[in-house]
Design an enzyme around this catalytic site. Structure first.
Site, PDB file in Angstrom:
ATOM      1  N   VAL A   1       0.900  -1.154   0.000  1.00  0.00           N
ATOM      2  CA  VAL A   1       0.000   0.000   0.000  1.00  0.00           C
ATOM      3  C   VAL A   1       0.937   1.201   0.000  1.00  0.00           C
ATOM      4  O   VAL A   1       1.623   1.470   0.981  1.00  0.00           O
ATOM      5  CB  VAL A   1      -0.944   0.003   1.219  1.00  0.00           C
ATOM      6  CG1 VAL A   1      -1.743   1.292   1.269  1.00  0.00           C
ATOM      7  CG2 VAL A   1      -1.869  -1.204   1.190  1.00  0.00           C
ATOM      8  N   PRO A   2       1.018   1.913  -1.113  1.00  0.00           N
ATOM      9  CA  PRO A   2       2.124   2.831  -1.388  1.00  0.00           C
ATOM     10  C   PRO A   2       2.102   4.168  -0.652  1.00  0.00           C
ATOM     11  O   PRO A   2       1.896   5.233  -1.251  1.00  0.00           O
ATOM     12  CB  PRO A   2       2.022   3.031  -2.900  1.00  0.00           C
ATOM     13  CG  PRO A   2       0.560   2.900  -3.184  1.00  0.00           C
ATOM     14  CD  PRO A   2       0.077   1.830  -2.236  1.00  0.00           C
ATOM     15  N   CYS A   3       2.386   4.127   0.646  1.00  0.00           N
ATOM     16  CA  CYS A   3       2.437   5.380   1.399  1.00  0.00           C
ATOM     17  C   CYS A   3       3.625   6.245   0.973  1.00  0.00           C
ATOM     18  O   CYS A   3       3.630   7.447   1.244  1.00  0.00           O
ATOM     19  CB  CYS A   3       2.455   5.114   2.897  1.00  0.00           C
ATOM     20  SG  CYS A   3       3.678   3.931   3.458  1.00  0.00           S
ATOM     21  N   HIS A   4       4.592   5.663   0.256  1.00  0.00           N
ATOM     22  CA  HIS A   4       5.712   6.474  -0.239  1.00  0.00           C
ATOM     23  C   HIS A   4       5.252   7.482  -1.290  1.00  0.00           C
ATOM     24  O   HIS A   4       5.953   8.449  -1.555  1.00  0.00           O
ATOM     25  CB  HIS A   4       6.824   5.578  -0.803  1.00  0.00           C
ATOM     26  CG  HIS A   4       6.425   4.739  -1.968  1.00  0.00           C
ATOM     27  ND1 HIS A   4       5.749   3.533  -1.814  1.00  0.00           N
ATOM     28  CD2 HIS A   4       6.589   4.917  -3.299  1.00  0.00           C
ATOM     29  CE1 HIS A   4       5.531   3.015  -3.015  1.00  0.00           C
ATOM     30  NE2 HIS A   4       6.023   3.831  -3.930  1.00  0.00           N
ATOM     31  N   ARG A   5       4.068   7.308  -1.833  1.00  0.00           N
ATOM     32  CA  ARG A   5       3.552   8.213  -2.865  1.00  0.00           C
ATOM     33  C   ARG A   5       2.843   9.433  -2.276  1.00  0.00           C
ATOM     34  O   ARG A   5       2.276  10.235  -3.015  1.00  0.00           O
ATOM     35  CB  ARG A   5       2.611   7.460  -3.798  1.00  0.00           C
ATOM     36  CG  ARG A   5       3.329   6.361  -4.577  1.00  0.00           C
ATOM     37  CD  ARG A   5       2.411   5.600  -5.490  1.00  0.00           C
ATOM     38  NE  ARG A   5       3.109   4.456  -6.062  1.00  0.00           N
ATOM     39  CZ  ARG A   5       2.520   3.347  -6.463  1.00  0.00           C
ATOM     40  NH1 ARG A   5       1.198   3.230  -6.392  1.00  0.00           N
ATOM     41  NH2 ARG A   5       3.234   2.351  -6.942  1.00  0.00           N
TER      42      ARG A   5
END
Length: 138
Positions: A95-99
């Site tokens: 789940v791309p929290c880096h985005r």
């Protein structure tokens, strides 16, 4: 479980993913080789603000970013609440929290790997992969 990605080691809570660790690791390797932009994994999310933010993050396309404020507006909450929920994401990368970035594009934090350094590498990787695909499609 720990997974290695772009020179970092991320902790992914395998209890939040239905598939076995071997499947998660294989999909991470595919991502790192540029063969996968999304993860085909069944992720259980909490039924609270963290789960709502995780669902919104999962909708951010590969190579793109959204600000904490944009997600907050979408979820009718405050940007700081979005940031706190990002920090509680049990499956970073999947789940791309880096985005999720600051309103000025700044990287405010990242709970995985080496923190902001890992976030920068992931974003640079995705943007570079996207640019390479666009140039070969032209």
């Amino acid at each position: 479980m720990h997974v290695s990605i772009l020179g970092s080691s991320l902790e992914i809570d395998e209890s939040a993913i239905a598939e076995p660790p071997a499947t998660v690791r294989e999909q991470v390797r595919e991502y790192e080789r540029g063969e996968r932009e999304t993860f085909d994994l069944t992720v259980s999310t909490p039924e609270n603000m963290t789960g709502d933010v995780m669902a919104a993050m999962a909708d951010i396309p590969f190579g793109e970013t959204r600000t904490y404020g944009e997600l907050a507006a979408e979820l009718d909450t405050a940007p700081v609440a979005v940031g706190q929920a990002c920090g509680r994401n049990p499956v970073p990368l999947v789940v791309p929290c880096h985005r999720v970035v600051g309103s000025d594009g700044g990287l405010r934090g990242y709970s995985g790997g080496d923190g902001v350094d890992t976030k920068r590498r992931l974003l640079d990787f995705e943007q570079g992969t996207t640019q390479a695909r666009l140039s070969t499609d032209s």
